[in-house]
Design an enzyme around this catalytic site. Structure first.
Site, PDB file in Angstrom:
ATOM      1  N   CYS A 329      18.766 -24.506   4.185  1.00 48.06           N
ATOM      2  CA  CYS A 329      18.896 -23.711   5.402  1.00 48.06           C
ATOM      3  C   CYS A 329      20.327 -23.538   5.909  1.00 48.06           C
ATOM      4  CB  CYS A 329      17.978 -24.200   6.513  1.00 48.06           C
ATOM      5  SG  CYS A 329      17.505 -25.906   6.436  1.00 48.06           S
ATOM      6  N   ARG A 358      17.316 -35.006  -2.855  1.00 52.08           N
ATOM      7  CA  ARG A 358      16.885 -35.893  -1.766  1.00 52.08           C
ATOM      8  C   ARG A 358      16.697 -37.282  -2.317  1.00 52.08           C
ATOM      9  NH1 ARG A 358      12.272 -32.044   1.108  1.00 52.08           N
ATOM     10  NH2 ARG A 358      13.674 -30.256   1.426  1.00 52.08           N
ATOM     11  N   GLN A 376      13.812 -25.254  -4.878  1.00 49.64           N
ATOM     12  CA  GLN A 376      12.862 -24.648  -3.940  1.00 49.64           C
ATOM     13  C   GLN A 376      12.951 -23.132  -4.022  1.00 49.64           C
ATOM     14  OE1 GLN A 376      14.276 -26.613  -0.273  1.00 49.64           O
ATOM     15  NE2 GLN A 376      12.196 -27.399  -0.105  1.00 49.64           N
ATOM     16  N   ASP A 378      13.039 -20.939  -1.863  1.00 48.84           N
ATOM     17  CA  ASP A 378      13.219 -20.894  -0.424  1.00 48.84           C
ATOM     18  C   ASP A 378      13.425 -19.464   0.081  1.00 48.84           C
ATOM     19  OD1 ASP A 378      13.382 -22.187   1.976  1.00 48.84           O
ATOM     20  OD2 ASP A 378      14.989 -23.531   1.334  1.00 48.84           O
ATOM     21  N   HIS A 380      14.705 -17.706   4.102  1.00 51.00           N
ATOM     22  CA  HIS A 380      14.886 -17.806   5.548  1.00 51.00           C
ATOM     23  C   HIS A 380      14.776 -16.404   6.106  1.00 51.00           C
ATOM     24  CE1 HIS A 380      16.551 -21.526   4.000  1.00 51.00           C
ATOM     25  NE2 HIS A 380      16.086 -22.044   5.124  1.00 51.00           N
ATOM     26  N   LYS A 459       4.840 -26.453  11.389  1.00 55.12           N
ATOM     27  CA  LYS A 459       4.716 -25.741  10.114  1.00 55.12           C
ATOM     28  C   LYS A 459       3.270 -25.583   9.679  1.00 55.12           C
ATOM     29  CE  LYS A 459       5.447 -30.005   7.518  1.00 55.12           C
ATOM     30  NZ  LYS A 459       5.892 -30.553   6.255  1.00 55.12           N
ATOM     31  N   HIS A 505      11.574 -20.773   7.991  1.00 51.33           N
ATOM     32  CA  HIS A 505      11.848 -21.274   6.642  1.00 51.33           C
ATOM     33  C   HIS A 505      10.526 -21.203   5.917  1.00 51.33           C
ATOM     34  CE1 HIS A 505      15.211 -23.939   8.278  1.00 51.33           C
ATOM     35  NE2 HIS A 505      14.537 -23.606   9.346  1.00 51.33           N
TER      36      HIS A 505
END
Length: 631
Positions: A329, A358, A376, A378, A380, A459, A505
């Site tokens: 992000c 992570r 990911q 991902d 946004h 979420k 997200h």
RNA sequence: GCCGACGUAGCUCAAUGGUAGAGCAAUUGAUUUGUAAUCAAUAGGUUGGGGGUUCAAGUCCUCUCGUCGGCUCCA
């Protein structure tokens, strides 16, 4: 009294459920529990007036629960007999079985389970009647004080004031329990203890760790065997096993939690990302790439430094602190902020196949499902406050569309404000209600997951199941009112003034690694043709047909198919077996007959021998399967 | 990270504290094969790693790394 078959019956006052139960079991021996107005009820309680009564067997959720809950009491009873000083935790029925938590003086090992099983069998044989006892809070406290059960005392103290406190008793074993239970221990016909594991008291890592014994129980030995066989079969689909056998990926001590994808796995990865790009372009997404390593100041600004530091990896460059990104992000925020936005530009959907690292706890790593570095899919989405609902709805539609292509069944969860969260309660409520209303509008069944949201917002999660029924979070849609504040994101509104956009997200695949793991298990390694690392293999019968086989191979390759040729000096059966084991969808056997006719003999991995046909026909069929992503 | 278990050839697994072995895979040779395993020979190991006990350790003890099943956590 109404009976479940619609008939009404009259019974004298004071009749217990048990009286009626005995009457019913005379007709049907498989009945286990009674439902009064749809709720499980203890058999020894008197029948309430004017209620609807139903008796259920093992094949209802309630029946199975009562049955297995009783099995868990038998387990605790046996453990108490063998280890009188053991302290009891809790012991519920769970999906497919039951468990009981214990604190032993000396930890037991899995070798001790067979001894416990023996004692359980004894208790079952003894046909111990199981009795319910209701008591006041004081006498319950006194009872478990005498029996030196600290965990039970804690449970009693935490029960709400108006709860009816009940215990269940069999022989000299007494357990705090809401019930209900089977009338006696003999009714448990088949069980097995399946595992031993640590579990924190009340699921909190600050509490002591108890030892949890897992087991399962079924109404017959056959059904127990059947279940255990099913588990064995499921293990054959384990992505870790298939990943090695099919040469998809490997894991090494040198990189715990950092998987290595081999060519076959990488092919699947490519196909998945290609398809993903097609869908995202169609849905008006842009795609970016941002750096893996970014300065500490960025992570302080985003809040990760305060909320996520324990999970992050760090590095020093020119005396300055840098962090390896655990999320994409902040990078996307910088991209958004690099130019001015008009309200006319929004929503702006910015996707990124972003690699994140992570530091997950070592004990949680699990093949490709749970790793320390993953990609990911991902995105946004930056939008006007009024666009949130339509954007969330559009993501849900895209998610469903994509999951459908794989044939996935999924479960939806709504996660709310966690313990350590940024932002005000009002913001959270507003955001949570918004997500809820979209789910309601779309008439999607969902489970509420209190306190499980991200630190920046609530979420909606999409969960898929692995071969053993364990659930893994994949897609997620996270609402964020925090990042725009932290990064001072703006757009120019119709009024000419600066306003704050809202950010969502979202991921659909979740992570490439987890998705591939789930696909391996979902298909049992037999990937649909569009994903199969090898789509077609050419098998010459003797070396007389090698030249023709090579022509066929070249032709298929020229058509853009993933094809191999097996020119080894082996018998046809051997080559076919190997192709079957590798789960190659199409095998083309070419021998003298095919050389003669200019055709290929087609064998499909599931349908077997399909006979000879022209190569062009076969190519058409394979391409159709690829294009239409036929499962 | 915590609890329990496990770690032997590329894979699946053997080996009372006493000379580390099998099947498959690999390599070489023979065989020219028609829809799920042709035959033979050869090679393959610091028993995850470090330390200890013992005349002697794959085996016992200890530390460590990794893996598995859970807990916690999460895509």
């Amino acid at each position: 009294m109404k009976l479940d078959n619609g008939k009404e019956a009259v019974y004298p006052e004071g009749t217990t459920c048990m009286d009626l139960f005995k009457e019913k079991t005379a007709e049907n021996k498989e009945l286990l529990a009674v439902l009064i107005d749809g709720k499980e009820c203890d058999l020894n309680l008197p029948l309430p007036a004017n209620s609807t009564v139903a008796f259920v067997g093992f094949d209802t959720p309630q029946g199975a629960e009562v049955y297995r809950h009783t099995a868990s009491h038998i387990l605790a009873h046996a453990v108490k007999r063998l280890y009188p000083d053991v302290k009891l935790g809790i012991g519920p029925a769970i999906e497919n079985g039951f468990y009981y938590d214990f604190e032993f003086e000396e930890p037991i090992s899995s070798d001790d389970l067979s001894e416990i099983e023996k004692e359980m069998k004894k208790i079952i044989k003894e046909r111990q009647p199981i009795r319910r006892r209701e008591m006041s809070r004081e006498s319950a406290l006194q009872l478990f004080e005498e029996r030196a059960e600290p965990y039970k005392l804690e449970l009693i103290r935490d029960l709400p004031a108006d709860t009816v406190i009940s215990c269940y008793e069999q022989d000299d074993f007494i357990d705090l329990c809401a019930g209900p239970h089977l009338p006696n221990t003999r009714m448990v016909k088949a069980f097995k203890l399946t595992g031993l594991a640590g579990a924190y008291w009340r699921g909190d890592e600050r509490n002591p760790m108890l030892q949890r014994i897992y087991g399962t129980a079924f109404p017959s030995k056959e059904r127990l065997e059947q279940y255990l066989n099913m588990l064995e079969e499921a293990k054959k689909r384990d992505h870790r096993k298939l990943g090695r056998e099919l040469e998809l990926f490997s894991l090494h001590e040198e990189g715990p939690g950092f998987p290595f994808f081999h060519n076959n796995g990488a092919v699947i990865w490519q196909e998945l990302t290609d398809y993903w790009r097609v869908e995202h372009r169609r849905a008006d997404y842009e795609e970016i790439k941002t750096p893996l390593i970014l300065n500490r100041s960025l992570w302080e600004q985003s809040g990760h430094w305060d909320h996520y530091r324990d999970n992050m990896y760090f590095s020093k460059i020119d005396e300055q602190d840098f962090a390896i990104k655990p999320m994409n992000c902040p990078g996307a925020m910088l991209v958004y902020r690099s130019k001015m936005h008009s309200y006319r530009d929004l929503p702006r959907r910015i996707a990124e196949m972003g690699i994140v690292h992570r530091h997950e706890l070592s004990g949680t790593l699990h093949g490709l499902m749970r790793v320390r570095s993953f990609t990911q899919d991902d995105a946004h989405i930056f939008m006007l406050p009024g666009q949130v609902e339509s954007e969330v709805a559009a993501i849900i539609d895209l998610m469903d569309r994509i999951y459908r292509v794989f044939g996935f069944q999924y479960r939806v969860e709504l996660s709310t404000r966690p313990g350590k969260a940024m932002g005000t309660a009002e913001m959270w409520d507003k955001a949570t209600n918004l997500l809820e209303s979209v789910l309601e509008d779309k008439e999607i069944d969902y489970r509420l997951n209190e306190g499980d949201g991200a630190f920046y917002g609530p979420k909606i999660d999409f969960h898929l199941e692995d071969c053993l029924g364990r659930s893994w979070q994949c897609g997620t849609i996270q609402l964020d009112f925090q990042m725009p504040e932290k990064f001072d994101l703006t757009y120019i509104g119709e009024d000419g003034g600066k306003h704050r956009p809202v950010v969502i997200h979202r991921v659909i695949y979740g992570s490439m690694e987890r998705l591939i793991a789930l696909l391996i298990e979902h298909y049992g390694g037999a990937f649909p043709v569009w994903l199969a690392p090898t789509q077609v293999t050419v098998i010459p019968v003797t070396d007389r047909s090698h030249e023709y086989a090579r022509q066929v191979y070249d032709h298929l390759k020229g058509e853009g198919l993933r094809v191999t040729i097996d020119q080894r000096n082996e018998k046809v059966g051997y080559k076919i077996r190997e192709a079957q084991v590798k789960k190659v969808p199409y095998m083309l056997i070419v021998g003298d007959r095919e050389v003669e006719s200019g055709q290929v003999a087609v064998r499909h991995r599931d349908q077997g021998d399909l006979g000879a046909e022209d190569l062009s026909n076969l190519i058409g069929r394979v391409k159709k399967e690829v294009d239409e992503k036929i499962i």
